[in-house]
Write a protein that holds these residues in place. Structure first.
Motif, mmCIF file in Angstrom:
data_model
loop_
_atom_site.group_PDB
_atom_site.id
_atom_site.type_symbol
_atom_site.label_atom_id
_atom_site.label_comp_id
_atom_site.label_asym_id
_atom_site.label_seq_id
_atom_site.Cartn_x
_atom_site.Cartn_y
_atom_site.Cartn_z
ATOM 1 N N ALA A 39 44.055 39.586 23.591
ATOM 2 C CA ALA A 39 43.827 40.643 24.574
ATOM 3 C C ALA A 39 44.401 40.199 25.903
ATOM 4 O O ALA A 39 44.307 39.021 26.271
ATOM 5 C CB ALA A 39 42.337 40.936 24.723
ATOM 6 N N VAL A 40 45.000 41.138 26.615
ATOM 7 C CA VAL A 40 45.522 40.869 27.954
ATOM 8 C C VAL A 40 44.483 41.341 28.963
ATOM 9 O O VAL A 40 44.067 42.505 28.935
ATOM 10 C CB VAL A 40 46.852 41.594 28.191
ATOM 11 C CG1 VAL A 40 47.370 41.315 29.606
ATOM 12 C CG2 VAL A 40 47.884 41.190 27.148
ATOM 13 N N VAL A 41 44.050 40.450 29.837
ATOM 14 C CA VAL A 41 43.067 40.808 30.857
ATOM 15 C C VAL A 41 43.760 40.925 32.211
ATOM 16 O O VAL A 41 44.763 40.259 32.482
ATOM 17 C CB VAL A 41 41.915 39.790 30.907
ATOM 18 C CG1 VAL A 41 41.067 39.890 29.648
ATOM 19 C CG2 VAL A 41 42.412 38.361 31.078
ATOM 20 N N ASN A 42 43.194 41.795 33.053
ATOM 21 C CA ASN A 42 43.891 42.167 34.274
ATOM 22 C C ASN A 42 42.859 42.478 35.349
ATOM 23 O O ASN A 42 42.172 43.498 35.272
ATOM 24 C CB ASN A 42 44.776 43.384 33.998
ATOM 25 C CG ASN A 42 45.634 43.777 35.183
ATOM 26 O OD1 ASN A 42 45.630 43.123 36.212
ATOM 27 N ND2 ASN A 42 46.378 44.855 35.023
ATOM 28 N N VAL A 43 42.738 41.615 36.352
ATOM 29 C CA VAL A 43 41.755 41.824 37.411
ATOM 30 C C VAL A 43 42.243 42.885 38.398
ATOM 31 O O VAL A 43 41.558 43.880 38.653
ATOM 32 C CB VAL A 43 41.457 40.507 38.149
ATOM 33 C CG1 VAL A 43 40.490 40.749 39.308
ATOM 34 C CG2 VAL A 43 40.866 39.478 37.186
ATOM 35 N N ALA A 44 43.428 42.686 38.966
ATOM 36 C CA ALA A 44 43.964 43.613 39.968
ATOM 37 C C ALA A 44 45.476 43.505 39.966
ATOM 38 O O ALA A 44 46.062 42.887 40.853
ATOM 39 C CB ALA A 44 43.399 43.300 41.349
ATOM 40 N N SER A 45 46.111 44.080 38.928
ATOM 41 C CA SER A 45 47.555 43.927 38.719
ATOM 42 C C SER A 45 47.933 42.448 38.745
ATOM 43 O O SER A 45 48.935 42.043 39.316
ATOM 44 C CB SER A 45 48.359 44.708 39.767
ATOM 45 O OG SER A 45 48.123 46.089 39.610
ATOM 46 N N GLY A 46 47.096 41.638 38.125
ATOM 47 C CA GLY A 46 47.227 40.191 38.109
ATOM 48 C C GLY A 46 45.856 39.565 38.292
ATOM 49 O O GLY A 46 44.829 40.229 38.104
ATOM 50 N N PRO A 47 45.793 38.304 38.705
ATOM 51 C CA PRO A 47 44.498 37.665 38.915
ATOM 52 C C PRO A 47 43.787 38.117 40.178
ATOM 53 O O PRO A 47 42.602 37.832 40.365
ATOM 54 C CB PRO A 47 44.857 36.175 38.999
ATOM 55 C CG PRO A 47 46.262 36.165 39.522
ATOM 56 C CD PRO A 47 46.925 37.371 38.907
ATOM 57 N N GLY A 48 44.500 38.840 41.040
ATOM 58 C CA GLY A 48 43.900 39.323 42.271
ATOM 59 C C GLY A 48 43.971 38.301 43.386
ATOM 60 O O GLY A 48 44.112 37.101 43.151
ATOM 61 N N PRO A 49 43.857 38.746 44.642
ATOM 62 C CA PRO A 49 43.962 37.826 45.784
ATOM 63 C C PRO A 49 42.752 36.915 45.940
ATOM 64 O O PRO A 49 42.827 35.889 46.607
ATOM 65 C CB PRO A 49 44.102 38.774 46.982
ATOM 66 C CG PRO A 49 43.438 40.047 46.534
ATOM 67 C CD PRO A 49 43.718 40.153 45.062
ATOM 68 N N GLU A 50 41.623 37.307 45.361
ATOM 69 C CA GLU A 50 40.420 36.479 45.437
ATOM 70 C C GLU A 50 39.630 36.670 44.156
ATOM 71 O O GLU A 50 39.863 37.593 43.381
ATOM 72 C CB GLU A 50 39.582 36.846 46.655
ATOM 73 C CG GLU A 50 39.165 38.299 46.703
ATOM 74 C CD GLU A 50 38.472 38.667 48.004
ATOM 75 O OE1 GLU A 50 37.639 39.585 47.977
ATOM 76 O OE2 GLU A 50 38.767 38.037 49.033
ATOM 77 N N GLY A 51 38.684 35.772 43.917
ATOM 78 C CA GLY A 51 37.924 35.816 42.682
ATOM 79 C C GLY A 51 37.035 37.043 42.573
ATOM 80 O O GLY A 51 36.479 37.523 43.568
ATOM 81 N N ASP A 52 36.914 37.562 41.357
ATOM 82 C CA ASP A 52 36.016 38.669 41.065
ATOM 83 C C ASP A 52 34.844 38.085 40.282
ATOM 84 O O ASP A 52 35.028 37.593 39.167
ATOM 85 C CB ASP A 52 36.748 39.727 40.236
ATOM 86 C CG ASP A 52 35.898 40.946 39.922
ATOM 87 O OD1 ASP A 52 34.696 40.770 39.616
ATOM 88 O OD2 ASP A 52 36.425 42.067 39.937
ATOM 89 N N PRO A 53 33.620 38.118 40.822
ATOM 90 C CA PRO A 53 32.497 37.469 40.128
ATOM 91 C C PRO A 53 32.208 38.062 38.761
ATOM 92 O O PRO A 53 31.714 37.352 37.871
ATOM 93 C CB PRO A 53 31.326 37.672 41.092
ATOM 94 C CG PRO A 53 31.727 38.808 41.981
ATOM 95 C CD PRO A 53 33.219 38.721 42.101
#
Length: 216
Positions: A39-53
């Motif tokens: 599975a491909v996971v996607n926080v914000a069009s990538g890993p994102g600028p900061e961590g998502d808890p």
């Protein structure tokens, strides 16, 4: 549920569901009960600028489905160092060591090959590509898997397809599939030699923000 014959393509999903909005689907992913090859996971069009808890919790150690982190290459317009930084962020922040490069250009195979090599040297365990269309055989051979077709069922069903086998494992993404045609879409992908497939009734602008309605 979408089912495949034992000798057919394996299921592999762009899993762009946020853990806070789809906790049950994420628990299925953690337990491996969706039967996905990856599975491909996607926080914000990538890993994102900061961590998502929410992602930090969802991607904690012990997840049973192989994962790839989404990285956008901008059809070759993004700097290679920025792409590599995103891949490193997936590893360091979320523990996801594989990457899926999206929006891959089909016009610069040598550049893509250099990027694959750099990512592997950096520590990427798997490198998947998504040009969404056929690309140079040497690029397909260098990647772990390449998405060579991403389109709506109305387009996919009528595509002319080469008889020659691909140089490496391929992945087909088909969206906007009526539920009555889910099996037919899978069968077409099998005949076209796909090693991996994802077919969904969901439609643009983001057909990967939920599981298909056919899923229990």
């Amino acid at each position: 549920m979408v089912t495949l014959t034992p000798d057919g393509p394996q299921l592999a999903a762009p899993f762009y569901l946020h853990p806070a909005e789809h906790p049950t689907a994420w628990e299925f992913l953690r337990q491996g009960s969706l039967g996905l090859a990856f599975a491909v996971v996607n926080v914000a069009s990538g890993p994102g600028p900061e961590g998502d808890p929410y992602y930090t919790e969802a991607l904690r150690p012990g997840i049973r489905t192989p994962l790839l982190g989404y990285v956008n290459t901008g059809y070759g317009q993004r700097d290679a160092d920025a792409v590599r930084r995103d891949a490193a962020t997936w590893r360091e922040r979320y523990g996801v060591s594989g990457v899926m490069l999206d929006c891959v250009s089909t016009d610069a195979p040598s550049t893509t090959l250099e990027l694959i090599g750099a990512l592997r040297a950096d520590g990427a365990t798997k490198v998947a590509l998504n040009p969404g269309a056929p690309c140079a055989p040497e690029v397909v051979a260098a990647a772990d898997v390449t998405c060579v077709s991403e389109c709506a069922w109305s387009t996919y069903a009528g595509l002319a397809w080469p008889d020659r086998p691909a140089a490496g494992p391929t992945w087909h993404l088909v969206h906007g599939v009526p539920l009555a045609d889910i099996t037919a879409a899978r069968d077409v992908a099998a005949r076209r030699g796909a090693a991996f497939v994802w077919v969904t009734d969901a439609t643009l602008p983001n057909p990967y923000a939920r599981l298909p309605e056919a899923w229990p």
